[in-house]
Design an enzyme around this catalytic site. Structure first.
Site, short mmCIF file in Angstrom:
data_model
loop_
_atom_site.label_atom_id
_atom_site.label_comp_id
_atom_site.label_asym_id
_atom_site.label_seq_id
_atom_site.Cartn_x
_atom_site.Cartn_y
_atom_site.Cartn_z
CD GLU A 172 -2.73 -1.36 2.46
OE1 GLU A 172 -2.61 -0.52 3.36
OE2 GLU A 172 -3.53 -2.31 2.51
CG ASN A 212 -0.79 -7.11 -1.17
OD1 ASN A 212 -1.39 -7.77 -2.02
ND2 ASN A 212 -1.29 -6.89 0.04
CG HIS A 249 -9.97 -5.46 0.71
ND1 HIS A 249 -10.34 -6.51 1.50
CD2 HIS A 249 -8.65 -5.27 0.95
CE1 HIS A 249 -9.30 -6.95 2.19
NE2 HIS A 249 -8.26 -6.22 1.87
CD GLU A 278 -4.94 -7.76 1.84
OE1 GLU A 278 -5.77 -6.96 2.32
OE2 GLU A 278 -3.72 -7.59 1.94
CG ASP A 280 -13.10 -8.40 1.63
OD1 ASP A 280 -12.84 -7.56 0.74
OD2 ASP A 280 -12.72 -8.25 2.81
O1 G3I Z 1 -5.91 -7.99 19.02
C1 G3I Z 1 -6.47 -6.74 19.50
C2 G3I Z 1 -7.36 -7.01 20.69
O2 G3I Z 1 -6.57 -7.52 21.74
C3 G3I Z 1 -8.06 -5.71 21.06
O3 G3I Z 1 -8.97 -5.96 22.08
C4 G3I Z 1 -8.78 -5.14 19.88
C5 G3I Z 1 -9.42 -3.80 20.20
O4 G3I Z 1 -9.49 -2.97 19.09
O5 G3I Z 1 -7.87 -4.95 18.82
C6 G3I Z 1 -7.27 -6.14 18.39
O6 G3I Z 1 -6.39 -5.87 17.31
C7 G3I Z 1 -7.01 -5.55 16.10
C8 G3I Z 1 -6.58 -6.60 15.06
O7 G3I Z 1 -7.10 -6.27 13.80
C9 G3I Z 1 -7.05 -8.01 15.41
O8 G3I Z 1 -8.42 -8.07 15.41
C10 G3I Z 1 -6.54 -4.20 15.66
O9 G3I Z 1 -7.03 -3.21 16.53
C11 G3I Z 1 -7.02 -3.91 14.26
O10 G3I Z 1 -6.41 -2.71 13.79
C12 G3I Z 1 -6.61 -5.03 13.33
O11 G3I Z 1 -7.19 -4.78 12.08
C13 G3I Z 1 -6.57 -5.43 10.99
C14 G3I Z 1 -6.21 -4.39 9.94
O12 G3I Z 1 -5.64 -5.04 8.82
C15 G3I Z 1 -5.18 -3.41 10.50
O13 G3I Z 1 -4.63 -2.67 9.51
C16 G3I Z 1 -7.53 -6.44 10.39
O14 G3I Z 1 -7.71 -7.51 11.34
C17 G3I Z 1 -6.96 -7.00 9.10
O15 G3I Z 1 -7.94 -7.78 8.47
C18 G3I Z 1 -6.56 -5.87 8.18
O16 G3I Z 1 -5.97 -6.42 7.03
C19 G3I Z 1 -5.59 -5.47 6.05
C20 G3I Z 1 -4.37 -6.00 5.34
O17 G3I Z 1 -3.35 -6.26 6.27
C21 G3I Z 1 -3.88 -5.03 4.27
N1 G3I Z 1 -4.94 -4.69 3.37
C22 G3I Z 1 -6.16 -4.22 3.97
C23 G3I Z 1 -6.68 -5.22 4.98
C24 G3I Z 1 -8.00 -4.79 5.54
O18 G3I Z 1 -7.87 -3.61 6.30
#
Ligand code: G3I
Length: 451
Positions: A172, A212, A249, A278, A280
């Site tokens: 990105e 990516n 996405h 990725e 969806d």
């Molecule tokens: O694990 C903590 C948890 O302990 C806490 O209670 C909770 C509260 O917010 O947060 C949890 O962490 C989160 C994590 O996902 C796991 O669920 C983070 O805040 C959250 O920011 C994180 O989001 C991820 C996101 O990337 C961050 O950039 C998504 O799961 C993940 O699907 C997403 O994936 C990205 C790719 O890497 C790049 N392309 C876009 C894609 C979608 O955003």
């Protein structure tokens, strides 16, 4: 301006025969396999991964978070359907280097070992990114940040060397208007992306190195063109890049574009693999999921599709119900459409040459399948027409030779081209190959040369 030999609208209307002809051309252009026949007979594999593997060793994968591996309903689907895994968050910078020079790999290692022990290949995600940087990195700039980024790439790629088939090296890095994203990494110098790729190549020479991004699906979009121009420039200047990942996405307002197949073809024309990384789609419409599948199958260098989660409830955008399984694990109509599209795809079948093959001749080598074990399989070869022969065999990447019998068999530097010579045990020999996650690909004879 790049011209297209077949306009996208017409290409979408092409029937099975014409589609097969296009695929034949693409395959031979890529020189993937010297002796290959196309079998149009549809088979009916019953899972996404098995069907994708039959189509030229492709994969159908999913993002996996480590905390779901203890959920039996989740792993039942994961184990049954998918043959590739991308850790959803566990290999990101904040996860692997929470404090500078203190690396933590526990959850990532857990996913890698889970996947590899089940024959699923793993894609690393991601080494260098403006987002999910740990606090210490967010506060850095200039040459200190450049060094820290390169150190991160080196350490993490080295840790997972031999375990991941590919890396999202940089994620990105572009704005929607095609300019570079003004991140702290960008501010270390415009060459930060190629520096990351060179560092990754040194750390893991066998992993495919990918760029990516999201919103690079529409060919007529400034960001797509900007990434295309960067990859072309990298290829021209010898910067090591092997693949481009289209996140795809189609959620949050982005839609599947009609030029999607063109985009895949254009990136592939730069001599890189393309992957849908990725996927969806808001409300999982049957048509869009089917189109994405068919578009990938139509491009020989589209090596796999990864959906960004298993069930709707696992999605980062769960309110849009964008995945192939309901929260309770039922297959949705989009699942049936994807599996049917995969099963309708052309199967490239390796065949032994029937006459003197290119590069020599005077003998014929025929392959027959041997026993399949957990992580490896046997292949038998029978040579006729000569007692003094050289047989050259191509392995599908990333498979590797493990052992051999009744002949001297050596692999070249890439590990993918085997040369077999008699060792006094006659004209029937065999060898064992590690799947390395590619459970669908099988060897092909390149040549048999007498004398
Ligand atoms: O694990 C903590 C948890 O302990 C806490 O209670 C909770 C509260 O917010 O947060 C949890 O962490 C989160 C994590 O996902 C796991 O669920 C983070 O805040 C959250 O920011 C994180 O989001 C991820 C996101 O990337 C961050 O950039 C998504 O799961 C993940 O699907 C997403 O994936 C990205 C790719 O890497 C790049 N392309 C876009 C894609 C979608 O955003």
């Amino acid at each position: 301006m790049i011209s297209h030999s077949v306009p996208p609208a017409r290409r979408a209307r092409l029937g099975g025969g014409a589609r097969a002809a296009l695929i034949v051309g693409a395959l031979s252009a890529a020189s993937i396999v010297a002796a290959m026949a196309l079998q149009n007979t549809a088979t009916a594999a019953s899972t996404l991964g098995a069907s994708a593997a039959e189509r030229g060793g492709r994969y159908y994968g999913t993002a996996v978070p480590a905390n779901k591996l203890s959920d039996g309903a989740y792993t039942t689907i994961l184990n049954r359907e998918f043959n590739q895994v991308t850790p959803e968050n566990e290999m990101k910078i904040d996860a692997t280097e929470p404090n500078q020079n203190q690396f933590t790999y526990g959850p990532a290692d857990q996913i890698v070992s889970y996947a590899r022990s089940r024959g699923m290949r793993v894609k690393g995600h991601t080494l260098a990114w403006h987002s999910q940087q740990p606090g210490w990195m967010q506060q850095m700039s200039g040459s200190a940040l450049r060094s820290a980024m390169l150190n991160h790439v080196r350490q993490v790629a080295t840790h997972f060397r031999g375990q991941v088939f590919a890396w999202d090296v940089v994620n990105e890095a572009f704005e929607e208007n095609g300019s570079r994203r003004n991140s702290n990494l960008q501010q270390t110098g415009n060459d930060w992306i190629e520096a990351a790729f060179r560092e990754a190549r040194t750390a893991d020479p066998n992993a495919k190195l990918c760029y990516n991004d999201y919103n690079i699906d529409n060919w007529n979009y400034a960001k797509t063109q900007a990434v295309f121009n960067m990859v072309r420039d990298f290829k021209n200047r010898g910067v090591p890049i092997d693949c481009v990942g289209l996140q795809s996405h189609f959620t949050g307002g982005s839609n599947y574009p009609s030029s999607y197949r063109t985009t895949l073809q254009q990136f592939a024309s730069l001599n890189v693999d393309v992957q849908i990384t990725e996927l969806d789609i808001r409300n999982a419409p049957v048509d869009a999921y089917r189109n994405v599948t068919n578009d990938c199958l139509a491009v020989s260098r589209c090596t796999g599709i990864t959906v960004w989660g298993v069930r709707d409830s696992d999605s980062w955008r769960s309110s849009e119900n964008p995945l192939l399984f309901t929260g309770s694990g039922a297959k949705k109509p989009a699942y049936d459409a994807v599996l049917a599209a995969l099963n309708n795809g052309v199967i490239p079948t390796a065949t032994a040459p029937t006459s003197s093959p290119p590069g020599g001749g005077g003998c014929t080598a025929s392959i027959s399948a041997g026993t399949v074990f957990g992580d490896r399989y046997n292949t038998n070869v029978a040579v006729s027409g000569s007692n003094n022969w050289t047989v050259v065999i191509a392995l599908p990447s990333p498979q590797r030779l493990q052992s051999n019998w009744n002949a001297t068999v050596t692999a070249d530097g890439s590990g993918l081209v085997l040369t077999a010579r008699p060792n006094g045990n006659g004209n029937n020999f065999g060898f064992t190959t590690y799947f390395n996650g590619n459970t669908g690909g099988r060897p092909t004879i390149r040549s048999c040369t007498a004398g």
